[in-house]
Design a protein around this motif. Structure first.
Motif, PDB file in Angstrom:
ATOM      1  N   GLN A  64       9.724  -3.425   0.852  1.00 13.68           N
ATOM      2  CA  GLN A  64       8.603  -2.223   0.670  1.00 13.68           C
ATOM      3  C   GLN A  64       9.026  -1.006   1.306  1.00 13.68           C
ATOM      4  OE1 GLN A  64       4.815  -3.233   1.369  1.00 13.68           O
ATOM      5  NE2 GLN A  64       4.869  -5.381   1.359  1.00 13.68           N
ATOM      6  N   ILE A  65       9.544  -1.126   2.755  1.00 15.20           N
ATOM      7  CA  ILE A  65      10.191   0.134   3.166  1.00 15.20           C
ATOM      8  C   ILE A  65      11.282   0.822   2.690  1.00 15.20           C
ATOM      9  CG2 ILE A  65      11.167   0.741   5.369  1.00 15.20           C
ATOM     10  CD1 ILE A  65       9.424  -1.269   6.771  1.00 15.20           C
ATOM     11  N   ALA A  66      12.167  -0.053   2.070  1.00 18.51           N
ATOM     12  CA  ALA A  66      13.594   0.317   1.371  1.00 18.51           C
ATOM     13  C   ALA A  66      13.221   0.820   0.034  1.00 18.51           C
ATOM     14  CB  ALA A  66      14.591  -0.703   1.391  1.00 18.51           C
ATOM     15  N   ALA A  67      12.170   0.168  -0.591  1.00 15.04           N
ATOM     16  CA  ALA A  67      11.809   0.820  -1.976  1.00 15.04           C
ATOM     17  C   ALA A  67      11.145   2.174  -1.752  1.00 15.04           C
ATOM     18  CB  ALA A  67      11.019  -0.111  -2.770  1.00 15.04           C
ATOM     19  N   THR A  68      10.435   2.326  -1.024  1.00 20.08           N
ATOM     20  CA  THR A  68       9.782   3.583  -0.773  1.00 20.08           C
ATOM     21  C   THR A  68      10.537   4.763  -0.165  1.00 20.08           C
ATOM     22  OG1 THR A  68       7.572   2.373   0.012  1.00 20.08           O
ATOM     23  CG2 THR A  68       7.839   4.663   0.837  1.00 20.08           C
ATOM     24  N   ALA A  69      11.559   4.302   0.750  1.00 20.71           N
ATOM     25  CA  ALA A  69      12.801   5.305   1.227  1.00 20.71           C
ATOM     26  C   ALA A  69      13.450   5.895  -0.344  1.00 20.71           C
ATOM     27  CB  ALA A  69      13.395   4.756   1.895  1.00 20.71           C
ATOM     28  N   ALA A 128      -2.545   5.369  -7.224  1.00 22.35           N
ATOM     29  CA  ALA A 128      -2.053   4.106  -6.729  1.00 22.35           C
ATOM     30  C   ALA A 128      -2.801   2.704  -7.379  1.00 22.35           C
ATOM     31  CB  ALA A 128      -2.277   3.995  -5.152  1.00 22.35           C
ATOM     32  N   ASP A 129      -3.904   2.844  -7.813  1.00 18.64           N
ATOM     33  CA  ASP A 129      -4.521   1.757  -8.427  1.00 18.64           C
ATOM     34  C   ASP A 129      -3.799   1.273  -9.578  1.00 18.64           C
ATOM     35  OD1 ASP A 129      -6.178   1.364  -6.456  1.00 18.64           O
ATOM     36  OD2 ASP A 129      -7.977   2.274  -7.249  1.00 18.64           O
ATOM     37  N   GLN A 130      -3.063   2.037 -10.328  1.00 19.24           N
ATOM     38  CA  GLN A 130      -2.561   1.942 -11.400  1.00 19.24           C
ATOM     39  C   GLN A 130      -1.159   1.002 -11.395  1.00 19.24           C
ATOM     40  OE1 GLN A 130      -3.041   6.194 -13.075  1.00 19.24           O
ATOM     41  NE2 GLN A 130      -2.418   4.828 -14.980  1.00 19.24           N
ATOM     42  N   PHE A 131      -0.888   0.909 -10.175  1.00 20.70           N
ATOM     43  CA  PHE A 131       0.594   0.247  -9.879  1.00 20.70           C
ATOM     44  C   PHE A 131       0.349  -1.270  -9.244  1.00 20.70           C
ATOM     45  CE2 PHE A 131       1.583   4.703  -9.961  1.00 20.70           C
ATOM     46  CZ  PHE A 131       2.995   4.530 -10.703  1.00 20.70           C
ATOM     47  N   LEU A 132       1.019  -2.098  -9.700  1.00 16.49           N
ATOM     48  CA  LEU A 132       1.167  -3.424  -8.983  1.00 16.49           C
ATOM     49  C   LEU A 132       2.673  -3.635  -8.543  1.00 16.49           C
ATOM     50  CD1 LEU A 132      -0.775  -5.856  -8.450  1.00 16.49           C
ATOM     51  CD2 LEU A 132      -0.174  -6.730 -10.756  1.00 16.49           C
ATOM     52  N   TYR A 168       0.776  -1.187   0.127  1.00 14.68           N
ATOM     53  CA  TYR A 168      -0.089   0.111  -0.214  1.00 14.68           C
ATOM     54  C   TYR A 168       0.678   1.176   0.008  1.00 14.68           C
ATOM     55  CZ  TYR A 168      -3.525   3.448   1.371  1.00 14.68           C
ATOM     56  OH  TYR A 168      -4.190   4.726   1.381  1.00 14.68           O
ATOM     57  N   ASP A 169       1.605   1.621   1.036  1.00 14.27           N
ATOM     58  CA  ASP A 169       2.643   2.644   1.071  1.00 14.27           C
ATOM     59  C   ASP A 169       3.412   2.973  -0.134  1.00 14.27           C
ATOM     60  OD1 ASP A 169       1.516   3.410   3.605  1.00 14.27           O
ATOM     61  OD2 ASP A 169       3.093   2.376   4.652  1.00 14.27           O
ATOM     62  N   LEU A 170       3.975   1.851  -0.544  1.00 18.27           N
ATOM     63  CA  LEU A 170       5.033   1.892  -1.913  1.00 18.27           C
ATOM     64  C   LEU A 170       4.073   2.329  -3.027  1.00 18.27           C
ATOM     65  CD1 LEU A 170       7.429   1.628  -3.454  1.00 18.27           C
ATOM     66  CD2 LEU A 170       6.967  -0.704  -3.392  1.00 18.27           C
ATOM     67  N   ARG A 171       3.024   1.857  -3.199  1.00 18.41           N
ATOM     68  CA  ARG A 171       2.023   2.221  -4.348  1.00 18.41           C
ATOM     69  C   ARG A 171       1.671   3.809  -4.083  1.00 18.41           C
ATOM     70  NH1 ARG A 171      -2.359   0.245  -5.122  1.00 18.41           N
ATOM     71  NH2 ARG A 171      -2.845  -0.869  -3.051  1.00 18.41           N
ATOM     72  N   GLN A 172       1.625   4.106  -2.826  1.00 16.78           N
ATOM     73  CA  GLN A 172       1.069   5.834  -2.797  1.00 16.78           C
ATOM     74  C   GLN A 172       2.362   6.597  -3.176  1.00 16.78           C
ATOM     75  OE1 GLN A 172      -1.791   6.800  -1.793  1.00 16.78           O
ATOM     76  NE2 GLN A 172      -2.724   4.635  -1.752  1.00 16.78           N
ATOM     77  N   ALA A 173       3.647   5.963  -2.814  1.00 22.63           N
ATOM     78  CA  ALA A 173       4.724   6.864  -3.046  1.00 22.63           C
ATOM     79  C   ALA A 173       5.045   6.795  -4.748  1.00 22.63           C
ATOM     80  CB  ALA A 173       5.893   6.158  -2.358  1.00 22.63           C
TER      81      ALA A 173
END
Length: 370
Positions: A266-271, A89-93, A75-80
């Motif tokens: 997920q956390i590292a990719a978002t950052a 965000a619904d355009q990402f998988l 969820y958070d990564l797709r938001q980022a």
């Protein structure tokens, strides 16, 4: 003791498929080749390591989080990602590396009798997933080391569901410019899915290089792949993603396994997406310096090479690529043999920091000069 009737149990397309054998871990390779170190120049990894923001996120990760399942849909990564690319965000998988989203796309659109079209000398996973899923992979030859748009169109028929285009292509580094890409998408029309694999997008700094994220606003059948394994140096955490129109992604999501991306990834990719400009610039500078150095060495040794976009370069070998691989490994450098990419007699070399490239160049020169 009874014998399993594998001939009856296993589909013919699985029986005919040759499994891929990954390389052994570094400690085993060091023992095998009798070296005390091994520079990995075989997988196009970013030797600078993760961006500072991702590195800090990894260091801050608490062991107490491991009993808890990750966000099932990232969820958070797709938001980022949505904020970075001005999309929903619904355009990402997000998947466990791009390989997982390749499988999800093929499962979503192909059924018995269907086929995909791609090139014969490119990232092989498109072909592999199609073939071991029971679908034909139609392969077209490269033209001047690049994908040939007309050959791909000619290879398609009424059962073609997906075109896979690797841009820039791995391993040649060639790319379709914006005009070529647009012409291909217009010729395909909206009847089939076009997957644009941009795994090396962040390495390309060319004005005529097309941005799939922008093109999908005009072409709703376009699906873009990107990854955190290459530029962002998170290959060990396995995070890749696709982006497409909401309608197309909604279909693909139905075939996609949730919870496949771990919490740390997920956390590292978002950052990693935070303030990534300087890191990308530093990486491009490192790659540019390595290209210049290696081009000069190849010219001095009289070795043919292919060097375009991306953080890698191909070199034609004066002996078999597997023999050269072993000789370089005995000197502490690991490269990728290209026979598996249908380039026998070539190696591919990742472009990294100057001290390592200089060590590779010395090893290459010693091996070539005998």
């Amino acid at each position: 003791m009874s014998t399993l009737p594998l001939d009856r149990l296993v589909p013919a397309y699985i029986q005919a498929f040759e499994p891929y054998t990954p390389s052994r871990p570094d400690h085993e390779l060091r023992r095998l080749f009798g070296v005390d170190h091994l520079h990995r120049l075989n997988n196009n990894e970013n030797a600078l390591g993760p961006p500072p923001s991702a590195r800090q996120a990894i260091e801050d990760f608490e062991a107490g989080r491991t009993p808890i399942y990750p966000s099932g849909d990232c969820y958070d990564l797709r938001q980022a990602l949505a904020a970075k690319f001005d999309k929903s965000a619904d355009q990402f998988l997000v998947g466990n590396g791009s390989c997982e989203v390749i499988a999800s796309v093929i499962k979503a659109f192909c059924e018995r009798g269907d086929n995909i079209v791609t090139a014969d000398k490119t990232f092989a996973v498109y072909e592999w997933v199609a073939e071991f899923s029971g679908f034909q992979a139609r392969l077209t030859p490269l033209k001047d080391l690049a994908f040939d748009p007309q050959a791909m169109l000619d290879a398609a028929d009424e059962r073609t569901k997906i075109f896979f285009v690797c841009n820039p292509n791995n391993p040649t580094g060639t790319y379709w410019d914006a005009a070529t890409m647009r012409g291909f998408l217009e010729a395909v029309g909206g009847e089939r899915i076009v997957v644009l694999d941009e795994a090396y997008f962040e390495y390309v700094d060319r004005e005529d290089y097309p941005d799939g994220m922008e093109l999908m606003r005009e072409f709703p059948n376009l699906v873009v792949f990107r990854t955190f394994s290459k530029m962002y140096a998170l290959a060990g955490l396995r995070v890749g993603y696709l982006c497409g129109s909401p309608e197309v992604v909604d279909i693909i999501r139905r075939t996609h396994v949730v919870y496949s991306v771990n919490s740390l990834g997920q956390i590292a990719a978002t950052a990693a997406l935070e303030h990534d400009g300087p890191f990308i610039a530093d990486t491009r500078a490192m790659v540019g310096e390595a290209k210049e150095l290696l081009r000069g060495v190849c010219a001095r040794l009289g070795l043919e090479y292919v060097c375009h976009e991306g953080n890698f370069m191909m070199i034609r070998t004066p002996v078999s690529d597997t023999l050269l691989y072993r000789k370089l490994a005995h000197k502490g450098v690991m490269v990728r043999t290209m026979t598996g990419f249908r380039f026998p007699g070539w190696i591919r070399v990742s472009l990294v920091q100057r001290p390592v490239m200089e060590e590779f160049c010395r090893a290459l020169e010693e091996v070539v000069r005998g």
